[in-house]
Design a protein around this motif. Sequence first.
Motif, PDB file in Angstrom:
ATOM      1  N   ARG A 116       0.811  -1.219   0.000  1.00 35.62           N
ATOM      2  CA  ARG A 116       0.000   0.000   0.000  1.00 35.62           C
ATOM      3  C   ARG A 116       0.843   1.267   0.000  1.00 35.62           C
ATOM      4  NH1 ARG A 116      -4.867   1.724   4.282  1.00 35.62           N
ATOM      5  NH2 ARG A 116      -5.430   3.655   3.180  1.00 35.62           N
ATOM      6  N   PHE A 117       1.941   1.283   0.770  1.00 36.54           N
ATOM      7  CA  PHE A 117       2.716   2.516   0.942  1.00 36.54           C
ATOM      8  C   PHE A 117       4.110   2.458   0.308  1.00 36.54           C
ATOM      9  CE2 PHE A 117      -0.409   2.380   4.376  1.00 36.54           C
ATOM     10  CZ  PHE A 117      -1.046   3.596   4.176  1.00 36.54           C
ATOM     11  N   ASN A 118       4.368   1.389  -0.448  1.00 34.54           N
ATOM     12  CA  ASN A 118       5.571   1.275  -1.284  1.00 34.54           C
ATOM     13  C   ASN A 118       6.890   1.167  -0.516  1.00 34.54           C
ATOM     14  OD1 ASN A 118       4.269   1.367  -3.902  1.00 34.54           O
ATOM     15  ND2 ASN A 118       3.847   3.525  -3.460  1.00 34.54           N
ATOM     16  N   VAL A 119       6.843   0.865   0.756  1.00 29.29           N
ATOM     17  CA  VAL A 119       8.042   0.560   1.529  1.00 29.29           C
ATOM     18  C   VAL A 119       7.805  -0.772   2.239  1.00 29.29           C
ATOM     19  CG1 VAL A 119       9.528   1.216   3.464  1.00 29.29           C
ATOM     20  CG2 VAL A 119       8.738   2.952   1.849  1.00 29.29           C
ATOM     21  N   ALA A 120       8.679  -1.726   2.005  1.00 28.54           N
ATOM     22  CA  ALA A 120       8.511  -3.052   2.598  1.00 28.54           C
ATOM     23  C   ALA A 120       8.925  -3.060   4.062  1.00 28.54           C
ATOM     24  CB  ALA A 120       9.333  -4.068   1.818  1.00 28.54           C
ATOM     25  N   CYS A 121       8.331  -3.976   4.821  1.00 24.08           N
ATOM     26  CA  CYS A 121       8.713  -4.239   6.209  1.00 24.08           C
ATOM     27  C   CYS A 121       8.591  -2.984   7.092  1.00 24.08           C
ATOM     28  CB  CYS A 121      10.128  -4.792   6.286  1.00 24.08           C
ATOM     29  SG  CYS A 121      10.389  -6.318   5.361  1.00 24.08           S
ATOM     30  N   VAL A 122       7.501  -2.253   6.938  1.00 27.45           N
ATOM     31  CA  VAL A 122       7.335  -1.010   7.689  1.00 27.45           C
ATOM     32  C   VAL A 122       7.339  -1.271   9.192  1.00 27.45           C
ATOM     33  CG1 VAL A 122       5.746   0.883   8.210  1.00 27.45           C
ATOM     34  CG2 VAL A 122       6.172   0.226   5.843  1.00 27.45           C
ATOM     35  N   GLN A 135       9.843   9.805   8.447  1.00 24.89           N
ATOM     36  CA  GLN A 135       9.831   9.179   7.130  1.00 24.89           C
ATOM     37  C   GLN A 135       8.548   8.376   6.931  1.00 24.89           C
ATOM     38  OE1 GLN A 135      13.503   6.980   7.543  1.00 24.89           O
ATOM     39  NE2 GLN A 135      14.645   8.397   6.234  1.00 24.89           N
ATOM     40  N   ALA A 136       8.144   7.658   7.960  1.00 18.36           N
ATOM     41  CA  ALA A 136       6.943   6.823   7.856  1.00 18.36           C
ATOM     42  C   ALA A 136       5.697   7.676   7.664  1.00 18.36           C
ATOM     43  CB  ALA A 136       6.802   5.953   9.106  1.00 18.36           C
ATOM     44  N   ARG A 137       5.606   8.766   8.373  1.00 19.88           N
ATOM     45  CA  ARG A 137       4.407   9.607   8.276  1.00 19.88           C
ATOM     46  C   ARG A 137       4.298  10.301   6.928  1.00 19.88           C
ATOM     47  NH1 ARG A 137       6.245  11.238  13.592  1.00 19.88           N
ATOM     48  NH2 ARG A 137       5.181   9.996  15.192  1.00 19.88           N
ATOM     49  N   GLU A 138       5.387  10.382   6.178  1.00 26.34           N
ATOM     50  CA  GLU A 138       5.347  10.980   4.849  1.00 26.34           C
ATOM     51  C   GLU A 138       4.897   9.992   3.776  1.00 26.34           C
ATOM     52  OE1 GLU A 138       5.861  14.191   3.757  1.00 26.34           O
ATOM     53  OE2 GLU A 138       5.678  14.567   5.906  1.00 26.34           O
ATOM     54  N   LEU A 139       4.798   8.708   4.122  1.00 21.68           N
ATOM     55  CA  LEU A 139       4.393   7.707   3.148  1.00 21.68           C
ATOM     56  C   LEU A 139       2.917   7.870   2.800  1.00 21.68           C
ATOM     57  CD1 LEU A 139       6.151   4.543   4.637  1.00 21.68           C
ATOM     58  CD2 LEU A 139       6.964   5.998   2.770  1.00 21.68           C
ATOM     59  N   LEU A 147       0.184   7.403   5.643  1.00 24.60           N
ATOM     60  CA  LEU A 147       0.243   6.240   6.526  1.00 24.60           C
ATOM     61  C   LEU A 147      -0.366   6.546   7.883  1.00 24.60           C
ATOM     62  CD1 LEU A 147       1.220   3.417   7.401  1.00 24.60           C
ATOM     63  CD2 LEU A 147       3.440   4.431   7.903  1.00 24.60           C
ATOM     64  N   GLY A 148      -0.013   7.690   8.449  1.00 26.77           N
ATOM     65  CA  GLY A 148      -0.530   8.043   9.765  1.00 26.77           C
ATOM     66  C   GLY A 148      -2.042   8.136   9.795  1.00 26.77           C
ATOM     67  N   ALA A 159       1.027   8.779  16.386  1.00 25.12           N
ATOM     68  CA  ALA A 159       2.002   9.585  17.122  1.00 25.12           C
ATOM     69  C   ALA A 159       2.967   8.720  17.918  1.00 25.12           C
ATOM     70  CB  ALA A 159       1.284  10.566  18.050  1.00 25.12           C
ATOM     71  N   ALA A 160       2.598   7.454  18.126  1.00 23.45           N
ATOM     72  CA  ALA A 160       3.416   6.573  18.979  1.00 23.45           C
ATOM     73  C   ALA A 160       4.483   5.810  18.225  1.00 23.45           C
ATOM     74  CB  ALA A 160       2.511   5.576  19.705  1.00 23.45           C
ATOM     75  N   ILE A 161       4.465   5.846  16.888  1.00 26.81           N
ATOM     76  CA  ILE A 161       5.375   4.994  16.128  1.00 26.81           C
ATOM     77  C   ILE A 161       6.839   5.403  16.350  1.00 26.81           C
ATOM     78  CG2 ILE A 161       3.639   4.495  14.374  1.00 26.81           C
ATOM     79  CD1 ILE A 161       5.014   6.488  12.537  1.00 26.81           C
ATOM     80  N   GLY A 162       7.726   4.421  16.212  1.00 24.28           N
ATOM     81  CA  GLY A 162       9.145   4.708  16.365  1.00 24.28           C
ATOM     82  C   GLY A 162       9.925   3.501  16.845  1.00 24.28           C
ATOM     83  N   ALA A 163      11.214   3.694  17.024  1.00 16.96           N
ATOM     84  CA  ALA A 163      12.104   2.609  17.458  1.00 16.96           C
ATOM     85  C   ALA A 163      11.623   2.001  18.768  1.00 16.96           C
ATOM     86  CB  ALA A 163      13.530   3.130  17.604  1.00 16.96           C
ATOM     87  N   ASP A 164      11.818   0.700  18.901  1.00 17.75           N
ATOM     88  CA  ASP A 164      11.317  -0.034  20.069  1.00 17.75           C
ATOM     89  C   ASP A 164      12.431  -0.900  20.659  1.00 17.75           C
ATOM     90  OD1 ASP A 164       9.611  -1.048  21.927  1.00 17.75           O
ATOM     91  OD2 ASP A 164       8.257  -2.035  20.518  1.00 17.75           O
TER      92      ASP A 164
END
Length: 395
Positions: A116-122, A135-139, A147-148, A159-164
């Motif tokens: 859907r958003f043209n980037v694999a393994c989001v 970067q993700a929110r710009e997809l 995406l958001g 708003a919560a997305i990010g490194a874990d």
Amino acid sequence: MWRDLLPVGRAAGGGYRRFAWTAADTECRTWFREQAEERGLVYEQDRNGNQWAWTGPGNDAVVIGSHLDSVPDGGAFDGPLGVVSSFAALDLLRDRGTHLGRPLAVVNFGDEEGARFNVACVGSRLSAGVLTPDQARELRDGDGVFLGDAMERAGHDPAAIGADPERLARIGAFVELHVEQGRDLVHRERAVGVASAIWPHGRWRFDFSGEANHAGTTRLADRHDPMLTYANTVLAARKQARLAGALATFGKVDAQPGAANAIASLVRGWLDSRAADEATLEDLVAAITRSATERGGRDGVEVDVVRESYTPVVEFEGTLRDRIAKHLGGAPILPTGAGHDAGILSARVPTAMLFVRNPTGVSHSPAESAEMVDCLAGVEALADVVADLMSEERA
């Protein structure tokens, strides 16, 4: 489990359309949660939309799983086989009375295919910090939906997305089972194999900008037709890939304004390219870009190339890989040109992959298949691997 999941997101032609943050994706997520709760597992959805089902708290966990989303009109096995087999492997371990000396988790990573958003393994890229929240929110998808916004409509907080890193720190090993996307195991007459490496690969968007005009009144000599430049680039990509011993595919194209009786103003094509090493891949994409630019100059068409995603070569952790292959009675070790969540996580945690024989060798298509006897062999192999990793003598 397989029968329950099979109808979800099925398209009229027999393939699947389980795209991220759609109704079909929600159904898949509901199915996953039900499987977790039926087994008394601790269910959670993390900040990036990945789903987890844990046997209990603690660190040094063994994690198994894959993804449930699909490419457009994809097959039933790519992704779901790994998730279904993981729950089945846990059932088998419990039936055997295997002592789980470490936590075990089953995972469903979100938006692995990037259809859907043209980037694999989001989902795994966000968790590993490879893809930033900005970067993700710009997809955006083909309809211009961010995406958001799609996540929010599906009930998830973007708003919560990010490194874990905290969650990844709990993982002692991640093992992903997947249907083979090729016929290596068919030729070897083996039901299950072990991955050695993933070829470096990426996606590049080629924008060919020309001049819209009437198809019936504009002389050929007066045209600035981006479709010609695009078509030439598709052929050049095939030739350059053949010469390099690599792979290059334009599998998605969008022409604007999209009228049958009009010359396009913009043709946008997406290149998927893969090679055995990063230098070859870099040279290949550069050669395709040069060809597009040179042809664009002759056609009066501007060419712009944007790399939308890239995954460097992945060499799976040798000790874990060899241990698994030995434990499975000398299972064949083979490379793959396909990307996986295991490849993304490999830079953060020890990872390995098991492949289940695919008699057709076809993938990303309704013709993708696996025999039930081989699927059950995959479940047994995955259970055996988990039991070995749980043992006190683990490497």
